[in-house]
Scaffold this active site. Structure first.
Site, short mmCIF file in Angstrom:
data_model
loop_
_atom_site.label_atom_id
_atom_site.label_comp_id
_atom_site.label_asym_id
_atom_site.label_seq_id
_atom_site.Cartn_x
_atom_site.Cartn_y
_atom_site.Cartn_z
N GLU A 76 0.77 -1.22 -0.11
CA GLU A 76 -0.04 0.11 0.34
C GLU A 76 0.90 1.31 0.05
OE1 GLU A 76 -2.85 -0.11 3.05
OE2 GLU A 76 -3.69 -1.94 2.54
N GLU A 121 -5.20 -8.73 0.64
CA GLU A 121 -5.92 -8.23 1.83
C GLU A 121 -7.43 -7.94 1.67
OE1 GLU A 121 -4.40 -4.96 4.34
OE2 GLU A 121 -2.30 -5.66 4.02
O1 IFM Z 1 -3.90 -3.16 9.35
C1 IFM Z 1 -3.78 -2.48 7.87
C2 IFM Z 1 -2.62 -3.00 7.31
O2 IFM Z 1 -1.52 -2.79 7.57
C3 IFM Z 1 -2.69 -2.47 5.61
N1 IFM Z 1 -3.91 -2.62 5.20
C4 IFM Z 1 -5.05 -2.19 5.84
C5 IFM Z 1 -5.10 -3.04 7.13
C6 IFM Z 1 -6.47 -2.65 7.97
O3 IFM Z 1 -6.39 -1.21 8.20
#
Ligand code: IFM
Length: 454
Positions: free
Chosen positions: A168, A364
């Site tokens: 990200e 994710e």
């Molecule tokens: O915890 C975070 C992760 O580190 C990166 N993506 C979003 C998740 C939830 O906020």
């Protein structure tokens, strides 16, 4: 470790559709959020940020977190019991950089343990914990990253096949450098753009370093979500388009097309020639493209006032305003639950990038809810897995799905208040207890392996 997760929590009555053979089911974590053992690594920008009063909502630190550094065997046993094909974790650059280079020994042990348990290791090489003293505003950080990546690849590459360069970069730019909500806590607004460019350059250089070490299965984990205009009013549409540019196109276009979207390249640091040369590096072909998806965002014209949104305060001077998505269930974080946003996002990517889009992996997806009997999480995940399948039926080549997260963990500026885990962690005793969602995911994976469902 308790292992009696209930398996009957599914709120969905229809059987889940079957994904193609070879589809990867996994879970994700990151080093700073779970490892602890802060004294056994070098300092990161997150340590300094966390030490500043008021930065972390519950005043906590990640010094111990889930103590995964010492309990990784227990956590790998949880992964094995869950039956996942793959585990996405991150390598902590400050740990690898620690005196004596002993930090890599930990990842050696972790990777061995995963391989012995039949779980494929999928390391992310940067998940926001930049070593203290480095700075993404500096171009040189990209070169330093590539050197570190070569060191890790040399050590782990005999057992690791699948690599993720960055997590990200959009959020790290926006939250860490534009808005000051994450480390390093800068509030540069649009002056943060070099941070985006340098991370993208670091990504491209890392792909090259990984290829040089023989890697053939390389991707990135970029966060994306559909942007919905607040109305048909041209001012709302324009603001939404700009937000979409910042979150989606600015980070996907350079990687997938070798170009910045119109108007952005000129804002990046360096001459046009240098940016063009960088873009060639940034667009190094990938074997797959990782998408972190949580929810769409509704965006309208600026309203001239600060906005509280999803736990974040957005300054009044932004050229857009973020609005609520009404009529949807919300997670404990206040994020709307919109599974079809995932189908929309992926089919939109297919339409925009066509053949340039490699196979997609959801690196994710998840939600924060309290409690062990977390039926809301089951409903969220069930809905999103179905939405992913609809994207696949619509012709998007999807190859994997990773739940965020295996464990409740240090949720950055929120501290330990947001629980994203399939496994509950008692942060006083560090005891792990699988939740209902853990049992649901275990059953899903087992059913998928059994063949057509229903
Ligand atoms: O915890 C975070 C992760 O580190 C990166 N993506 C979003 C998740 C939830 O906020």
């Amino acid at each position: 470790m308790a292992t009696d997760a209930s398996t009957d929590a599914s709120t969905a009555s229809n059987p889940l559709p079957r994904f193609p053979d070879g589809f990867l089911w996994g879970v994700s974590t990151s080093a700073h959020q779970i490892e602890g053992a802060a004294e056994l690594r070098g300092p990161s920008v997150w340590d300094a940020f966390t030490a500043e009063p008021g930065r972390i909502k519950d005043g906590s630190t990640a010094a111990v977190a889930c103590d995964h550094y010492h309990r990784y065997r227990e956590d790998v046993a949880l992964l094995a019991d869950l039956g996942v094909d793959a585990y996405r974790f991150s390598v902590s650059w400050p740990r690898v950089d620690s005196p004596g280079g002993v930090g890599l020994d930990f990842y050696d042990r972790l990777v061995d343990e995963l391989c012995a348990a039949g779980v494929r290791p999928v390391p992310t090489l940067f998940h926001w914990d930049l070593p203290a003293g480095l700075d993404w505003l500096e171009r040189d950080t990209a070169a330093r990253f590539a050197e570190y990546v070569s060191v890790v690849a040399r050590r782990l590459g005999d057992r690791v096949g699948k690599w993720i360069t960055l997590n990200e970069p959009a959020e790290h730019t926006l939250l860490g450098h534009a808005l000051g909500i994450h480390a390093p806590g800068r509030e540069l607004l649009f002056d943060a753009l070099p941070v985006a460019h340098h991370q993208l350059l670091a990504h491209g250089l890392a792909v090259r370093a990984l290829r040089a070490s023989g890697a053939t299965d390389v991707g990135i984990a970029n966060s994306h979500g559909p942007t919905w205009p607040a109305s048909d009013d041209p001012a709302d549409r324009e603001a939404a388009d700009f937000y979409d540019l910042l979150l989606n196109r600015m980070f996907a276009d350079p990687i997938l097309t070798g170009r910045y979207p119109e108007g952005i390249g000129e804002l990046m640091p360096g001459s046009a020639e240098r940016i063009a040369a960088d873009l060639e590096i940034i667009a190094e072909p990938l074997d797959w493209y990782g998408v972190n998806y949580y929810a769409p965002t509704r965006v309208g014209a600026p309203q001239g006032a600060e906005i509280e949104f999803g736990g974040v305060t957005l300054p009044a001077e932004l050229p857009f305003s973020v609005r609520e998505i009404e009529g949807r269930p919300r997670t404990d974080f206040g994020w709307p639950v919109v599974p079809e946003g995932l189908t929309e996002l992926l089919t939109g990517f297919r339409d925009r990038y066509g053949d340039r889009l490699p196979p997609v992996v959801i690196t994710e997806n998840g939600c924060s809810y309290e409690g062990l009997d977390d039926r809301d999480r089951v409903a969220y995940l069930d809905g999103h897995v179905r939405a992913l399948h609809r994207a696949s039926e619509a012709g998007v080549d999807v190859r994997g799905y990773f739940v965020w997260s295996l464990l409740d963990n240090f949720e950055w500026a929120e501290g330990y208040a947001r629980r994203f885990g399939l496994v509950h962690v008692d942060f006083a005793t560090l005891e792990r207890t699988p939740k209902a969602s853990y049992g649901w995911f275990r059953d899903l994976i087992a059913d998928q392996r059994r063949g057509p469902v229903g």
